[in-house]
Design an enzyme around this catalytic site. Structure first.
Site, PDB file in Angstrom:
ATOM      1  N   THR A 325      66.215  14.948 -23.767  1.00 18.21           N
ATOM      2  CA  THR A 325      64.858  15.339 -24.662  1.00 18.21           C
ATOM      3  C   THR A 325      63.865  16.182 -24.146  1.00 18.21           C
ATOM      4  O   THR A 325      63.749  16.446 -22.769  1.00 18.21           O
ATOM      5  CB  THR A 325      64.077  14.111 -25.331  1.00 18.21           C
ATOM      6  OG1 THR A 325      63.410  13.639 -24.028  1.00 18.21           O
ATOM      7  CG2 THR A 325      65.242  13.022 -25.644  1.00 18.21           C
ATOM      8  N   ASP A 326      62.990  17.077 -24.909  1.00 18.95           N
ATOM      9  CA  ASP A 326      61.933  17.817 -24.484  1.00 18.95           C
ATOM     10  C   ASP A 326      61.023  16.520 -23.994  1.00 18.95           C
ATOM     11  O   ASP A 326      61.112  15.280 -24.194  1.00 18.95           O
ATOM     12  CB  ASP A 326      61.384  18.612 -25.532  1.00 18.95           C
ATOM     13  CG  ASP A 326      60.403  19.708 -24.728  1.00 18.95           C
ATOM     14  OD1 ASP A 326      60.280  19.588 -23.692  1.00 18.95           O
ATOM     15  OD2 ASP A 326      59.933  20.781 -25.554  1.00 18.95           O
TER      16      ASP A 326
END
Length: 632
Positions: A325-326
């Site tokens: 994920t970011d």
């Protein structure tokens, strides 16, 4: 079924054999994935930042801890050893100089080796080049970023994408990193994009694909795992996902032709080790709804979308690597979901690694990691998360570590690695590469009248520079002094008009940096509080720039506008500047001896004394309509 089980056992045995090489700093070999407890598997899927830590509760006036971690505190060392954490990400605050970085990364791997699983850490960094540059500039030559590389594509193809990625990969490996969250494959199709902008190679998706594939191959050729981002594409947004949740209003056909094309091609051509998600809503790709913390129902963000991360990325695109994920502390997620809910949702969607789901800034927050792991474990036990998918995800993370964690680096002493790193830092070819890229990237934004060139010649007695900061002005002054004997006066937007009214010079140079730096360029969400008070509103600055250029031209001065970040702004000044140049970068470093280390300033100074226009070609479209455009 038996064949699948046999392959599973064989792969585990191979991974165990390779990971055993990493036990040099441990008394035991790392455990294979099937011997991990559920909590240990979950810990392998979490990557924390250790940017700041205040053991004695010291905080700034706003209550935040900003004590940089440059040596691993015993509390964080124990946390890693107790939990078997899977990875960490470091920021510029953690990275002061090469010797210190090596010692910190050694300490991190030693802590991981003391955990029950004994599995080495992924140690990641955002080293994109250009705007997003974490390594200390005092030692490491800073390369211009993606849009600068895009400006060289017409003449040099993927040369600079390959060579700069290889150089950065070599530097990172010497320091003990094994993951780089780069390159960005976002197609910057929105001129108002505040977070991607010059971090994109181009508005042309095929150019982005070509340069992105070259960059990934070069990083991974140096044994640094590359993470392409931000899937499924952050280029057509006007909201910064650090502060809000952007929505991309494209059709599915447009998505495939623009945003998705670079990812599909780079996955096929270069097999990136990781793909990073985007905190954006993309209804054409997934129009399902998700309930937020407040009870509101919103279109699901891509980071939490199974249709995007599993059905599209893994199913249709055939991606077999690790999905990360970011940062989950960004507003695009944290404004709508609790850390625990966000992690459960993204794991259910198909993400392998949750990046920065919680902050651990003081001893009281150490327990938050255990609480997060407990919450995810409960979701597995009640069937909200698939235990089979959890096992497959951990195997992907193992495979990533097998390929990119360097057992020889871990086995060597810090002293040996410091010696190798210092030798690598002093490579003169890196300095030369940074300089040639900066010069090759400079792009004329509009045609210039031949009689205006060179802007600076032997008859130029005085040059005035309107700079957005004192540091930028001083950098121009130092660079111009190397190519001209002209006197250089640095003005600010606040005093420029009054000075020009009474005492114009032979040349007026306006340097603009707009939009202002965002959180990712400064370092992360922790910096948001420092970004909200620009010295002057952008509209006021643009008026001053325009009025100053017009006044200088009326007084007979030559006028130059340099767009040092987003070139789109140049349309406002087409009618008042003799020459307009896009540099895509403004970073420089002035050492304690007053020497300038800033390839972009050197390149600009030389361009101003040349009879030829700079060689770069704009990789985005800047409208040719300023005469009709109104200022804000």
């Amino acid at each position: 079924m038996n064949d699948h089980r046999s392959r599973h056992i064989f792969c585990s045995m191979v991974l165990l054999a390779v990971l055993s090489l990493l036990s040099a700093c441990s008394e035991k070999a790392p455990l294979p994935p099937q011997e991990l407890t559920l909590r240990e598997k979950i810990a392998q899927k979490i990557m924390l930042d250790i940017r700041y830590f205040c053991a004695d509760k010291r905080t700034e006036e706003d209550g935040e801890c900003r004590e940089p971690v440059t040596e691993l505190p015993k509390e964080l060392r124990r946390l890693i050893a107790d939990t078997g954490l899977g990875g960490v990400i470091l920021f510029a605050d953690n990275l002061e100089r090469s010797a210190q970085i090596v010692r910190l990364n050694h300490s991190l791997q030693e802590a991981a080796a003391k955990s029950r699983p004994g599995i080495p850490l992924l140690i990641a960094v955002d080293q994109e080049g250009g705007r997003v540059n974490r390594l200390p500039r005092a030692e490491f030559p800073a390369f211009a970023g993606n849009m600068a590389i895009g400006a060289t594509y017409a003449q040099h193809g993927d040369t600079y994408a390959r060579t700069t990625a290889a150089a950065m990969g070599r530097q990172l490996k010497l320091l003990g990193f094994n993951v780089n969250f780069a390159p960005a494959l976002d197609v910057n199709s929105n001129p108002d994009n505040p977070v991607i902008n010059v971090r994109s190679y181009s508005e042309n998706p095929q150019v982005v694909a070509d340069l992105g594939a070259a960059s990934v191959s070069a990083f991974q050729g140096e044994k640094i795992a590359a993470a392409v981002k931000h899937f499924p594409g952050h280029g057509d947004t006007a909201v910064d996902s650090h502060t809000g949740l952007p929505t991309v209003e494209r059709t599915e056909a447009q998505a495939r032709a623009l945003d998705l094309l670079p990812f599909a091609q780079v996955i096929k051509r270069a097999a990136p080790a990781l793909v990073m998600t985007a905190h954006i809503q993309y209804p054409a790709l997934d129009n399902s709804q998700l309930q937020t913390l407040s009870g509101e129902t919103i279109p699901v963000p891509a980071t939490l979308s199974r249709a995007i991360l599993t059905d599209l990325l893994r199913g249709e695109f055939g991606y077999r690597g690790v999905v990360v994920t970011d940062a989950l502390d960004m507003g695009g997620i944290s404004n709508y979901f609790s850390p625990e809910d966000a992690v459960v949702h993204t794991f259910a969607a198909g993400a392998d690694i949750a990046l920065m789901p919680i902050k651990i800034r003081n001893p009281q927050q150490l327990k938050d990691l255990s609480a997060l792991i407990d919450r995810v474990a409960a979701a597995v036990e009640r069937g909200a998360l698939s235990s089979e998918e959890m096992d497959l995800s951990v195997e992907r993370i193992y495979a990533l570590k097998e390929r990119y964690v360097d057992p020889e680096w871990i086995a060597r002493s810090p002293r040996e690695n410091i010696h190798l790193a210092v030798q690598g830092v002093s490579d003169p070819t890196d300095v030369e590469l940074a300089e040639t890229l900066a010069a090759a990237a400079l792009s004329p934004i509009y045609p210039a009248a031949p009689e205006a060139l060179p802007i600076v010649d032997t008859a130029t007695a005085r040059i005035q520079v309107i700079a957005p900061s004192q540091e930028v002005g001083e950098a121009f002054k130092l660079a111009l002094a190397k190519v001209s004997e002209s006197d250089v006066e640095v003005l600010t937007p606040r005093n420029a008009l009054s000075v020009l009214q009474n005492d114009p010079a032979d040349v007026l140079l306006v340097a603009s940096i707009a939009p202002q730096e965002n959180a990712v360029e400064r370092g992360g969400v922790d910096d948001l509080g420092r970004l909200r008070q620009p010295p002057l509103a952008i509209g006021e600055r643009y008026r001053i720039y325009h009025d100053s250029l017009r006044l200088a031209r009326q007084r007979g001065s030559k006028t130059v506008f340099i767009s040092m970040r987003s070139p789109y702004e140049a349309a406002r000044f087409q009618d008042v500047a003799d020459l307009q140049i896009a540099s895509y970068d403004y970073k420089g470093y002035i050492d304690k001896n007053g020497e300038l280390h800033g390839p972009v300033y050197t390149a600009l100074a030389r361009a101003l004394t040349s009879r030829q226009l700079p060689p770069g070609v704009l990789p985005v479209t800047v409208p040719d309509n300023t005469r009709q455009a109104s200022l804000p």
